[in-house]
Design an enzyme around this catalytic site. Structure first.
Site, PDB file in Angstrom:
ATOM      1  N   GLY A  40      74.992  -2.036 -18.549  1.00 58.45           N
ATOM      2  CA  GLY A  40      76.224  -1.419 -19.052  1.00 58.45           C
ATOM      3  C   GLY A  40      77.401  -1.734 -18.135  1.00 58.45           C
ATOM      4  O   GLY A  40      77.210  -2.107 -16.976  1.00 58.45           O
ATOM      5  N   TYR A 148      58.833  -7.042 -25.165  1.00 60.42           N
ATOM      6  CA  TYR A 148      59.970  -6.236 -25.607  1.00 60.42           C
ATOM      7  C   TYR A 148      59.685  -5.587 -26.966  1.00 60.42           C
ATOM      8  O   TYR A 148      59.913  -4.394 -27.175  1.00 60.42           O
ATOM      9  CB  TYR A 148      61.228  -7.121 -25.692  1.00 60.42           C
ATOM     10  CG  TYR A 148      62.400  -6.447 -26.353  1.00 60.42           C
ATOM     11  CD1 TYR A 148      63.149  -5.490 -25.675  1.00 60.42           C
ATOM     12  CD2 TYR A 148      62.753  -6.753 -27.672  1.00 60.42           C
ATOM     13  CE1 TYR A 148      64.217  -4.854 -26.286  1.00 60.42           C
ATOM     14  CE2 TYR A 148      63.816  -6.122 -28.288  1.00 60.42           C
ATOM     15  CZ  TYR A 148      64.540  -5.183 -27.594  1.00 60.42           C
ATOM     16  OH  TYR A 148      65.592  -4.546 -28.216  1.00 60.42           O
TER      17      TYR A 148
END
Ligand code: UD2
Length: 320
Positions: A40, A148
């Protein structure tokens, strides 16, 4: 608004999370963001600081104490925090399991303890694995081909089980290829941000393989809308929904469209196929349409124009 006033967005400083935060604040919610800033970025939240009801906490979703602190007093949790790179998951599956599965379980458990009303999970089309030339439906066989994908599948199963066992209102959204402003540009980023940035540099897009592989590209603001619908829909509880545009685009078409829109005089270059690349990944969004009332509004052309404009303004801000 169904009595919700305070919400938590984990991963709220990320590409998708920060757009969701903008919209939530715009609609008058108090918004708590939990982000460890591993991927982020502070600048994604630049429009949020100083706004009423905005709280930012730096922390890890695996940390019970910090999660307890941010979940306290919250009505709805949007759980977007995750390690999102498929190649990173291949290099370090244990870490991806830890963050994506352990972190999700940790947040879910605190939500139950604290009495959160609803939990909206950022799932992925990676749970489907290799396609067979027809749009994916939610009840298709799930056969992930990367760690993932396994981590996202475990996360969504935990969501469903937490609804069944503890009655926490969970909703799973399976995102297809999300694109738009703020998407990271780097070696692991999405094809759209890579192509746009290469074209901004006057360089041709590099297509892996023959370019006939297809994807469902969905604009980030449509994904935000799906999250809103998932927060309010009564019938969505305990369910899973594809979130895509419902349209298929080949990588050849994408490259051609971007070259046209950006007016750069180049032709795509072809390179070896990417290892493990899925040929066909498109969403059947009829369930989201029917149950959530989801209708993607932004065409690929419009979304690309907005994304191009953003990268032009933010050109040179390369982050991996
Ligand atoms: C997407 C998600 C990923 C995971 C996966 C599940 C993104 C960024 N990634 O991976 O997180 O959910 O779906 O299946 O949304 N390509 C080129 N040239 C380039 C870069 C990419 O030809 O310079 C091709 C690539 O080979 C692939 C397509 O573009 O066929 C899309 O690649 P991507 O990395 O944007 O996304 P994808 O679908 O592999």
């Amino acid at each position: 608004m169904r009595g919700y006033s305070r919400v938590l967005v984990t991963g709220g400083a990320g590409f998708i999370g920060s757009h969701l935060v903008d919209r939530l604040l715009g609609e008058g919610f108090e918004v708590v963001v939990l982000d460890d800033f591993s991927s982020g970025r502070m600048e994604n939240l630049s429009g949020c600081f100083g706004r009423d009801g905005f709280v930012l906490v730096r922390g890890d979703v695996r940390d019970r104490d910090v999660v307890r602190k941010v979940v306290e007093g919250v009505d709805v949790v949007f759980h977007l925090a995750a390690l999102v790179s498929v190649p990173v998951s291949v290099e370090n599956p244990v870490l991806v399991e830890d963050v994506n599965v352990g972190g999700t379980l940790n947040v879910l458990k605190v939500c139950v303890d604290v009495g959160v009303k609803r939990f909206v999970f950022a799932g992925s089309c990676a749970v489907y694995g290799e396609g067979h030339g027809v749009p994916r439906r939610e009840d298709d066989v799930l056969d992930p081909i990367s760690p993932y994908g396994v981590s996202k599948l475990a996360g969504e199963f935990y969501c469903r089980v937490f609804y069944r066992v503890y009655g926490l209102e969970t909703v799973v959204l399976r995102y297809f290829n999300v694109y738009g402003p703020r998407q990271v540009y780097g070696p692991y980023s999405g094809v759209i941000s890579i192509f746009i940035n290469r074209l901004l540099e006057g360089r041709p897009p590099v297509i892996f393989g023959d370019g006939n592989q297809v994807r469902d590209f969905v604009y980030v603001k449509d994904v935000v809308e799906a999250n809103f619908l998932a927060m309010f829909s009564k019938n969505a509880v305990g369910e899973v929904f594809n979130v895509g545009s419902g349209r298929c685009t080949s990588i050849n078409e994408l490259a051609g469209l971007l070259i046209e829109l950006m007016g750069v005089d180049v032709k795509p270059v072809y390179s070896d196929p990417r290892l493990g690349d899925i040929r066909y990944s498109c969403a059947d969004i009829s369930r989201a349409r029917k149950v959530l009332g989801f209708e993607p509004k932004v065409s690929l052309r419009e979304g690309l124009l907005e994304t191009i404009a953003w990268f032009k303004e933010n050109y040179g801000r390369k982050t991996a």
